[in-house]
Design a protein around this motif. Sequence first.
Motif, mmCIF file in Angstrom:
data_model
loop_
_atom_site.group_PDB
_atom_site.id
_atom_site.type_symbol
_atom_site.label_atom_id
_atom_site.label_comp_id
_atom_site.label_asym_id
_atom_site.label_seq_id
_atom_site.Cartn_x
_atom_site.Cartn_y
_atom_site.Cartn_z
ATOM 1 N N GLN A 133 -5.296 11.699 -161.971
ATOM 2 C CA GLN A 133 -4.846 12.244 -160.690
ATOM 3 C C GLN A 133 -5.893 12.184 -159.583
ATOM 4 O O GLN A 133 -5.562 11.950 -158.421
ATOM 5 C CB GLN A 133 -4.386 13.698 -160.866
ATOM 6 N N ILE A 134 -7.142 12.442 -159.909
ATOM 7 C CA ILE A 134 -8.177 12.588 -158.877
ATOM 8 C C ILE A 134 -8.717 11.218 -158.475
ATOM 9 O O ILE A 134 -9.470 10.588 -159.221
ATOM 10 C CB ILE A 134 -9.328 13.495 -159.369
ATOM 11 N N LYS A 135 -8.333 10.781 -157.278
ATOM 12 C CA LYS A 135 -8.796 9.498 -156.752
ATOM 13 C C LYS A 135 -9.564 9.654 -155.439
ATOM 14 O O LYS A 135 -10.304 8.754 -155.043
ATOM 15 C CB LYS A 135 -7.598 8.557 -156.525
ATOM 16 N N LYS A 136 -9.375 10.771 -154.764
ATOM 17 C CA LYS A 136 -10.077 11.039 -153.504
ATOM 18 C C LYS A 136 -10.452 12.510 -153.433
ATOM 19 O O LYS A 136 -9.709 13.369 -153.923
ATOM 20 C CB LYS A 136 -9.200 10.687 -152.300
ATOM 21 N N ILE A 137 -11.591 12.797 -152.866
ATOM 22 C CA ILE A 137 -11.974 14.164 -152.533
ATOM 23 C C ILE A 137 -12.324 14.147 -151.054
ATOM 24 O O ILE A 137 -13.291 13.502 -150.640
ATOM 25 C CB ILE A 137 -13.163 14.654 -153.381
ATOM 26 N N GLY A 138 -11.505 14.828 -150.264
ATOM 27 C CA GLY A 138 -11.634 14.694 -148.820
ATOM 28 C C GLY A 138 -11.266 13.262 -148.441
ATOM 29 O O GLY A 138 -10.235 12.736 -148.851
ATOM 30 N N SER A 139 -12.145 12.602 -147.698
ATOM 31 C CA SER A 139 -11.907 11.208 -147.307
ATOM 32 C C SER A 139 -12.621 10.221 -148.214
ATOM 33 O O SER A 139 -12.521 9.008 -148.017
ATOM 34 C CB SER A 139 -12.374 10.998 -145.858
ATOM 35 N N LEU A 140 -13.333 10.733 -149.217
ATOM 36 C CA LEU A 140 -14.142 9.868 -150.079
ATOM 37 C C LEU A 140 -13.372 9.415 -151.311
ATOM 38 O O LEU A 140 -12.779 10.236 -152.013
ATOM 39 C CB LEU A 140 -15.414 10.597 -150.525
#
Length: 260
Positions: free
Chosen positions: A147-154
Amino acid sequence: MNVNVYQHFRKEEHSFIDLVKDWQEQVEMQYAPYLTDFLDPRQAYILETLIRQNGELKFKFYGGYEQAERRRALIFPDYYIPEKEEYNINLYEIIYPIKFGMLSHGKILGTFLSTGVKRESLGDIISDGERWQIYIKGEIAEYFHLQIKKIGSLPVRLEKRNYTDMIVAKDEWSLEHTTVSSLRLDNLISNVYNISRQRSKQLIDSGKIKINWTECTRPDFTLDLLDIISVRGFGRIQLKAIEGKTKKEKYRLLLGILRK
């Protein structure tokens, strides 16, 4: 559950007390260990207090490393010998393009919780200033990995790590003794950070204070043993011990303090 037990804890903690009771009964009926989700220090204290009243059960905590703040508990019959593998905790490193931006504890936690999981599924989030790692309940670790592909814009990706690859966390807690006239939330914040009571109330009213990872907007909230107070922009405080009172009826406290 003995009604007298409740009087030693806050009303909002009664549902957790009932949960611990259910776990105890399950272990007693099935003669098999029970593994909890990640507990905060206050919850761990409550669990320990209750299970110590039952001579037939034992418990152990583990959060992936020895100094972990958030830990899973294993409750088991007194003859059982638990192994660390039974805690089912996975360590992941968050890989991201450092030259394009920086991560933060708040951004990481917010992103993971936005997937719909509860905070109890996540252990400590640690950093050395650049690298970030997170401890995750093994039962759902693969879900986050997908699921986790981006944190914020990163853009990010999660890579599983062995425990021997754990980074050395940059944050350092200091132990400090102090005396306070009361265990009110606004009073302790004012005392630790040397700000006025009015300023501490403003921080609380504006939603910048969390107690045990839950927002608190009550200046008169009474703190208790092992509570963790997060003060946005200032750091964190843990009430490690209440060491009695002075002749002037002030509380003597041992605090763990993490200053930003």
